[in-house]
Design a protein around this motif. Structure first.
Motif, short mmCIF file in Angstrom:
data_model
loop_
_atom_site.label_atom_id
_atom_site.label_comp_id
_atom_site.label_asym_id
_atom_site.label_seq_id
_atom_site.Cartn_x
_atom_site.Cartn_y
_atom_site.Cartn_z
N GLU A 52 0.82 -1.21 0.00
CA GLU A 52 0.00 0.00 0.00
C GLU A 52 0.86 1.26 0.00
OE1 GLU A 52 -3.25 0.11 2.75
OE2 GLU A 52 -3.47 -2.07 2.78
N ALA A 53 2.06 1.16 0.56
CA ALA A 53 2.92 2.35 0.67
C ALA A 53 3.60 2.68 -0.66
CB ALA A 53 3.97 2.13 1.75
N THR A 54 4.00 1.66 -1.42
CA THR A 54 4.82 1.90 -2.62
C THR A 54 4.13 1.52 -3.92
OG1 THR A 54 5.84 -0.30 -2.47
CG2 THR A 54 6.92 1.50 -1.28
N GLY A 55 2.95 0.92 -3.85
CA GLY A 55 2.34 0.40 -5.07
C GLY A 55 3.05 -0.88 -5.46
N CYS A 56 3.24 -1.11 -6.75
CA CYS A 56 3.99 -2.27 -7.25
C CYS A 56 5.20 -1.77 -8.04
CB CYS A 56 3.11 -3.15 -8.13
SG CYS A 56 1.92 -4.17 -7.22
N LEU A 147 -11.98 -9.02 4.79
CA LEU A 147 -10.82 -8.15 5.03
C LEU A 147 -9.65 -8.97 5.56
CD1 LEU A 147 -12.45 -4.96 6.63
CD2 LEU A 147 -11.69 -5.30 4.26
N TRP A 148 -9.94 -9.97 6.38
CA TRP A 148 -8.88 -10.83 6.89
C TRP A 148 -8.19 -11.55 5.74
CZ3 TRP A 148 -7.03 -15.73 6.83
CH2 TRP A 148 -6.11 -16.09 7.82
N ILE A 149 -8.97 -12.04 4.78
CA ILE A 149 -8.40 -12.72 3.61
C ILE A 149 -7.50 -11.77 2.83
CG2 ILE A 149 -8.98 -13.73 1.37
CD1 ILE A 149 -11.48 -14.91 2.69
N ALA A 150 -7.98 -10.56 2.59
CA ALA A 150 -7.18 -9.58 1.84
C ALA A 150 -5.91 -9.20 2.60
CB ALA A 150 -8.03 -8.34 1.54
N GLN A 240 -11.14 -2.59 -1.08
CA GLN A 240 -11.15 -1.27 -1.70
C GLN A 240 -12.38 -0.47 -1.27
OE1 GLN A 240 -12.23 -0.29 -5.91
NE2 GLN A 240 -10.01 -0.01 -6.17
N GLN A 241 -13.52 -1.12 -1.23
CA GLN A 241 -14.75 -0.46 -0.78
C GLN A 241 -14.60 0.03 0.65
OE1 GLN A 241 -17.99 0.00 -2.21
NE2 GLN A 241 -18.51 1.05 -0.29
N TYR A 305 -3.64 -5.26 -6.53
CA TYR A 305 -3.02 -3.96 -6.80
C TYR A 305 -4.04 -2.83 -6.74
CZ TYR A 305 -0.90 -0.26 -9.70
OH TYR A 305 -0.44 0.93 -10.18
N LEU A 306 -5.19 -3.05 -7.36
CA LEU A 306 -6.21 -2.00 -7.40
C LEU A 306 -6.84 -1.76 -6.04
CD1 LEU A 306 -7.92 -2.99 -10.77
CD2 LEU A 306 -6.51 -0.95 -10.34
N ALA A 307 -6.76 -2.75 -5.14
CA ALA A 307 -7.32 -2.57 -3.80
C ALA A 307 -6.63 -1.44 -3.07
CB ALA A 307 -7.19 -3.87 -3.01
N PHE A 308 -5.32 -1.25 -3.30
CA PHE A 308 -4.61 -0.17 -2.62
C PHE A 308 -4.06 0.90 -3.58
CE2 PHE A 308 -1.51 -3.76 -2.90
CZ PHE A 308 -0.59 -3.21 -3.77
N HIS A 309 -4.26 0.69 -4.89
CA HIS A 309 -3.81 1.68 -5.87
C HIS A 309 -4.88 1.82 -6.95
CE1 HIS A 309 -1.37 3.65 -8.97
NE2 HIS A 309 -0.49 3.92 -8.02
N PRO A 310 -6.03 2.42 -6.63
CA PRO A 310 -7.14 2.48 -7.59
C PRO A 310 -6.79 3.31 -8.82
CG PRO A 310 -7.56 3.91 -5.71
CD PRO A 310 -6.35 3.11 -5.36
#
Length: 446
Positions: A52-56, A147-150, A240-241, A305-310
């Motif tokens: 989440e901090a750096t993306g990919c 959320l636990w799974i993610a 993401q939601q 990736y989209l979950a933390f970098h929409p």
């Protein structure tokens, strides 16, 4: 649900039924070690390079590689008994549904020993029951389990890796069992009886390992990994939601086609019985790891990736990506359906417009319709469908395009195996067929 028991062919001893492997896939021992090593490294790199901090960020510097190595060495952070217990529960749940969900039974292809095995066609029903169960979990516990799974994604990935490797070792050792008196020898895969334990463990020694009526290769092919892929995608969308308060259009563009692909695979479950994975390949580490770990972990990268970098696409981009995905899927599905319909009943009046050539082996090869456009037109649709899902992630990182790049290599390798197999089977008729259908993937291009 009992497998058929034909009379034993005369002279069908172990040496005749299971000849020593002469041609080794993946360059034999060194290739199998390389594949197992590289795919494991890829799992670590793609996980620890995305946050989440750096993306990919594709690692290109020494410090980035050092950070990945440090994360990998900190095994206590991702080896979890809790995650392993949940994964075993997941696999066991689907295995239980394999037995209890009603459905029709179909027979597979005729094996070398004259036998045809029975398979339950209840994958889609198992998926729907699992989906309803997940909805009940959401109703009772809210989004917390998802959320636990993610949030514990790599712990679950490591658990699936451990389970897949243990399963592969189990079926490898079990393939040496002695049959009871009067029973047929254990049937091995033609490519998995080399005598090299590492290579045979990797490629799969036994062709159809079963525990009772549970066919392990068939079960693993479509259920824990495919359905796990859907569960991961849904969990990342919920993540993401929860984080943003909405689900981005890029997330929808990525996960809806992937979920549709999974449902389509289960809807046409019986078709897998004629694929090379089931008819030819043994069940070893390659398929066990590929089914349980590689597919859900690497194929869900876009959603993760989209979950933390929409990514927010314009209306035009959204429409273009969606249309590309839809057209690609139609090419894939319609071409496969045409082929399967022709194989099932070539005399069907609805197929009377199709032209074909007859071969000396008795088979008929289509030279019109979808299969007159290119010899592997379904592969083209399959690959373009995956590329559309990658385009949903934008262009900030090449890492989310790994799915498309890997799939291209996979399909090219499968195409090579298909071409070699067909050339050996049809001989001069294959040359005649290639003259009629000169293109492999894209008409008038290649």
């Amino acid at each position: 649900m009992e497998k058929s028991k034909p009379s034993r062919p005369p002279g069908n001893d172990g040496a005749q039924l299971n000849p020593r492997t002469t041609h080794r896939e993946f360059f034999g021992f060194p290739g199998s070690v390389a594949v197992m090593t590289i795919t494991t490294i890829v799992l670590y790199v793609w996980n620890f390079s995305c946050s989440e901090a750096t993306g990919c960020q594709l690692p290109v510097t020494g410090s980035q590689w050092a950070a990945i190595a440090a994360h990998a060495a900190d095994y206590r952070s991702y080896l979890s008994l809790e995650a392993l217990a949940y994964y075993v529960l997941w696999w066991s749940w689907l295995a239980m549904l394999y037995f209890v969900i009603p459905g029709r039974t179909v027979q597979g292809v005729t094996l070398r020993n004259g036998q045809r095995l029975d398979y339950p066609i209840n994958g889609l029903s198992s998926f729907l029951v699992t989906l309803c169960t997940a909805a009940m979990v959401h109703s009772k516990f809210g989004i917390a389990p998802f959320l636990w799974i993610a949030d514990h994604f790599f712990q679950l990935a490591a658990a699936s890796y451990i389970f897949a490797t243990t399963q592969a070792m189990f079926v490898y050792l079990r393939s040496f069992r002695r049959p009871s008196s009067g029973a047929q020898p254990v049937m091995l895969a033609l490519a998995g009886n080399s005598g090299n334990p590492v290579y045979d463990f990797f490629i799969g020694r036994e062709l159809n390992p079963r525990i009772g009526t549970l066919d392990l290769k068939y079960f693993n092919e479509l259920r824990p990994g495919i359905m796990g892929w859907v569960l991961l995608n849904v969990s990342f969308a919920i993540k993401q939601q929860h984080t943003l308060g909405y689900i981005s259009n890029s997330m929808w563009l990525a996960i809806v086609p992937q979920i549709c692909y999974c449902v389509d695979t289960l809807l046409f479950e019986s078709k897998v019985l004629t694929t090379m994975d089931i008819t030819t390949d043994g069940f070893g580490w390659m398929l066990s790891f590929g089914d349980l770990t590689w597919v859900p972990v690497m194929y869900s990268l876009q959603a993760r990736y989209l979950a933390f970098h929409p990514v927010h696409h314009s209306t035009i981009s959204t429409v273009l990506i969606a249309v590309m995905g839809l057209v690609s899927f139609l090419v894939f599905r319609l071409s496969n359906s045409e082929k399967n319909a022709f194989r099932t009943n070539p005399n069907d009046p609805s197929l009377s417009h199709l032209r074909f050539i007859k071969t000396e082996s008795g088979s008929k090869l289509l030279i019109s319709g979808w299969w007159g456009l290119a010899r592997h037109i379904n592969y083209t649709g399959d690959w373009m469908y995956g590329l559309a899902q990658c385009l949903a992630t934008g262009f900030d990182t090449p890492m989310t395009y790994f799915f498309s790049a890997y799939f291209l290599v996979l399909l090219l390798h499968r195409n090579y195996r298909d071409e070699c197999k067909c050339r050996e089977k049809y001989k001069k008729d294959w040359d005649r067929y290639c003259e009629q259908v000169p293109y492999m993937f894209i008409p008038y291009v290649i």
